[in-house]
Enzyme design. Structure first.
Site, PDB file in Angstrom:
ATOM      1  CB  SER A  88      79.695  58.763  73.791  1.00 54.43           C
ATOM      2  OG  SER A  88      80.138  59.521  72.678  1.00 54.43           O
ATOM      3  CG  ASN A 134      87.773  69.044  72.977  1.00 48.51           C
ATOM      4  OD1 ASN A 134      87.342  67.908  72.759  1.00 48.51           O
ATOM      5  ND2 ASN A 134      89.039  69.296  73.238  1.00 48.51           N
ATOM      6  CB  THR A 143      54.072  71.262 113.964  1.00 51.80           C
ATOM      7  OG1 THR A 143      53.490  71.053 115.252  1.00 51.80           O
ATOM      8  CG2 THR A 143      53.586  72.597 113.404  1.00 51.80           C
ATOM      9  CG  HIS A 144      56.541  68.087 115.966  1.00 50.80           C
ATOM     10  ND1 HIS A 144      57.908  68.055 116.153  1.00 50.80           N
ATOM     11  CD2 HIS A 144      56.149  69.352 116.291  1.00 50.80           C
ATOM     12  CE1 HIS A 144      58.316  69.241 116.599  1.00 50.80           C
ATOM     13  NE2 HIS A 144      57.271  70.049 116.673  1.00 50.80           N
ATOM     14  CB  SER A 163      47.376  44.186  95.567  1.00 53.47           C
ATOM     15  OG  SER A 163      47.794  42.921  96.028  1.00 53.47           O
ATOM     16  CE  LYS A 208      47.204  47.227  99.410  1.00 59.69           C
ATOM     17  NZ  LYS A 208      47.503  48.161 100.493  1.00 59.69           N
ATOM     18  CG  ASN A 212      48.503  49.562  96.576  1.00 60.90           C
ATOM     19  OD1 ASN A 212      47.908  49.725  97.638  1.00 60.90           O
ATOM     20  ND2 ASN A 212      48.901  48.374  96.154  1.00 60.90           N
ATOM     21  CD  GLU A 255      53.492  53.609  97.150  1.00 62.81           C
ATOM     22  OE1 GLU A 255      54.121  52.829  97.867  1.00 62.81           O
ATOM     23  OE2 GLU A 255      52.468  53.279  96.514  1.00 62.81           O
ATOM     24  CE1 TYR A 270      85.401  66.868  76.333  1.00 67.63           C
ATOM     25  CE2 TYR A 270      87.369  65.649  75.729  1.00 67.63           C
ATOM     26  CZ  TYR A 270      86.003  65.692  75.929  1.00 67.63           C
ATOM     27  OH  TYR A 270      85.244  64.567  75.726  1.00 67.63           O
ATOM     28  CD  GLN A 298      82.477  59.634  75.343  1.00 68.44           C
ATOM     29  OE1 GLN A 298      83.089  60.227  74.461  1.00 68.44           O
ATOM     30  NE2 GLN A 298      82.541  58.326  75.490  1.00 68.44           N
ATOM     31  CE  LYS A 357      78.073  64.186  75.387  1.00 73.47           C
ATOM     32  NZ  LYS A 357      79.279  64.134  76.275  1.00 73.47           N
TER      33      LYS A 357
HETATM   34  N1  ARG Z   1      82.261  62.267  72.682  1.00 71.02           N
HETATM   35  C1  ARG Z   1      83.023  63.311  73.279  1.00 71.02           C
HETATM   36  C2  ARG Z   1      82.330  63.845  74.518  1.00 71.02           C
HETATM   37  O1  ARG Z   1      81.219  63.533  74.733  1.00 71.02           O
HETATM   38  C3  ARG Z   1      83.201  64.405  72.287  1.00 71.02           C
HETATM   39  C4  ARG Z   1      84.445  65.194  72.512  1.00 71.02           C
HETATM   40  C5  ARG Z   1      85.624  64.343  72.241  1.00 71.02           C
HETATM   41  N2  ARG Z   1      86.814  65.088  72.308  1.00 71.02           N
HETATM   42  C6  ARG Z   1      88.013  64.519  72.344  1.00 71.02           C
HETATM   43  N3  ARG Z   1      89.030  65.288  72.435  1.00 71.02           N
HETATM   44  N4  ARG Z   1      88.159  63.210  72.340  1.00 71.02           N
HETATM   45  O2  ARG Z   1      82.870  64.588  75.309  1.00 71.02           O
END
Ligand code: ARG
Length: 469
Positions: free
Chosen positions: A26, A113, A158-159, A280, A286, A288, A293, A320, A325, A328
């Site tokens: 990660s 954890n 409205t509408h 454009s 144009k 835009n 958007e 956990y 993971q 994130k």
């Molecule tokens: N990279 C892990 C996460 O984002 C960290 C925790 C990992 N814990 C484990 N027991 N493997 O959650």
């Protein structure tokens, strides 16, 4: 054996399969948490010193080592290794390289954890504060605009059909209300983000005499989590943030939809600064409203982030699981997208030019004061239902003649209303008359808008941050 296998120190005798190493890593995205990881580690280390688990000398060494790691990261010299899996192990590994034995003691009474949950909460709290600042700036910008346009007439819809005249200031203050609620929700979310999970360790707590309040204080948390299993598995705070972000984006998207409509030629109510528009590749004429958007378009990805987080959590048993993971990237995406979109509006709105004449012309179309005429008849003694019907007949007639209500003759109006109408009706039929009549709290009258701007300034200034760290 690889560095990682050495750090994990466990029962595995084989190095991870190359695919598995890449699949489970990660660090590519969680290195964003490096500052929070180091800050959390330093607080944990000081606490271990306070309670006598580490010696004063060890604490000094670890803190100096962490500072050096941070400097390496900031200078770009730090080498992030996928083989070391995540931000936590990359930093710990480098610390041990730098200071040796003492570095190996940092992870006492801690698990990744509770570490990752702490990092994520610290990071999110910091980003929430940035977002609250952007929201506040945008709220102030809306108040300034509303003040400037407290008397500018536009059609209210409205509408998407012309309904009754409103002031542009009043319309902008409707946006203000949406965003003020969003800021309130974000402030409230921050309270639940700002709880310290560290101390939960892997899932059941630590066997050392840890002082969690000490760590909470060091890190500016409002309190400590009260159940270790929940502390390491809970991602409500991330889901809640994404929900607040999704709602905010929904609002920004609605505003942008209106900006897109209003800049189009049939409306031509406003112009946006050129630097917030694009041309454009084929049509040289144009201009835009791409930024608006894109804000509208990016709303979908934040909904996706919320859905991803909710779905991530729904099947997880305590405590956990590695699934977490995956929290994130959606969380970071929601943060980044919301930040960009608030910044985009903050760049555009204060420089938006309103064409008051075009708005007024549009406000005159579609018999916008028909309700005011019905209300007038009620004041003269007719029941509202009868007045509604009488005005309906008058509108049909005006349509036939291609005239506005105010252009009909007094004698004709009298004939169609049992002689209830008098000369004073013409003031009621003007746009200004219709606006001024709605002067109660929450109404569209210029005076009510001026008052709402005044109280709005107080509402924005009301302090919304406690315990800022
Ligand atoms: N990279 C892990 C996460 O984002 C960290 C925790 C990992 N814990 C484990 N027991 N493997 O959650």
């Amino acid at each position: 054996m690889s560095n990682k296998t050495k750090l994990l120190h466990g029962r595995l005798l084989e190095d991870a399969d190359a695919f598995v190493e890449a699949f489970t890593a990660s660090v590519a995205f969680d290195k964003r948490l490096c500052k929070q990881d180091i800050r959390g580690s330093a607080a944990h280390c000081r606490m271990l010193g306070e309670v006598g688990v580490l010696s004063g000398g060890e604490v000094e060494q670890i803190l100096a080592g962490l500072a050096q790691v941070q400097a390496e990261i900031e200078s770009g010299a730090f080498e992030w290794r996928t083989g070391l899996e995540d931000v936590h192990m990359n930093i710990e590994h480098r610390l041990i390289e730098l200071i040796g034995e003492a570095g190996k003691k940092l992870h006492t009474a801690r698990s990744r954890n509770d570490q990752v949950a702490t990092d994520l909460r610290l990071y999110l709290r910091g980003e929430i504060d940035v977002l609250l600042g952007l929201q506040t700036a945008l709220l102030n910008a809306l108040l300034d605009l509303a003040e400037r346009h407290q008397g500018t007439v536009m059609p209210g819809f409205t509408h998407l059909q012309a309904a009754q005249p409103v002031t542009f200031g009043h319309h902008l203050l409707a946006w203000f209300e949406m965003l003020l609620r969003d800021r309130e929700r974000l402030t409230d979310c921050r309270r639940r983000v700002n709880q310290l999970p560290l101390g939960a360790a892997a899932l059941a707590g630590a066997t050392f005499p840890i002082d969690r309040q000490f760590v909470a204080k060091e890190l500016g948390f409002e309190g400590v989590t009260t159940n270790s299993l929940d502390a390491v598995s809970d991602r409500d705070f991330a889901v809640e943030f994404a929900a607040v972000a999704a709602m905010t984006m929904m609002h920004l998207s609605r505003w942008c939809e209106e900006l897109v409509l209003w800049t189009s030629q049939p409306f031509a109510f406003i112009t946006l600064p050129d630097r917030f528009c694009t041309g454009s590749s084929i049509m040289p004429q144009k201009k835009n409203p791409d930024v608006a958007e894109l804000v509208r378009g990016k709303t979908g990805r934040v909904y996706g982030d919320l859905t991803a987080l909710l779905t991530l959590m729904k099947g997880q048993p305590l405590a956990y699981n590695r699934d977490n993971q995956e929290d994130k990237e959606p969380l970071f995406d929601a943060i980044d997208t919301l930040k960009d979109c608030l910044s985009a509006l903050l760049g555009m709105l204060p420089h938006m030019q309103a064409d008051a004449d075009a708005m007024r012309r549009a406000a005159l179309q579609g018999f916008p004061t028909a309700t005011d005429l019905a209300d007038y008849l009620v004041r003269k003694g007719m029941s509202f239902r009868d007045a509604h019907r009488a005005v309906g007949t008058i509108v049909a007639l005006a349509l036939e003649q291609g005239a506005g209500l105010e252009e009909l003759s007094l004698s004709l109006l009298r004939k169609l209303t049992g002689n209830l109408v008098e000369e004073d009706v013409f003031a009621v039929l003007t746009l200004e008359g219709a606006l001024a009549a709605r002067s109660h709290v929450g109404g569209t009258a210029p005076a009510a808008v001026a008052e709402a701007v005044k109280t709005g300034r107080k509402r924005v200034a009301a302090s919304y941050l406690r315990n800022q760290a």
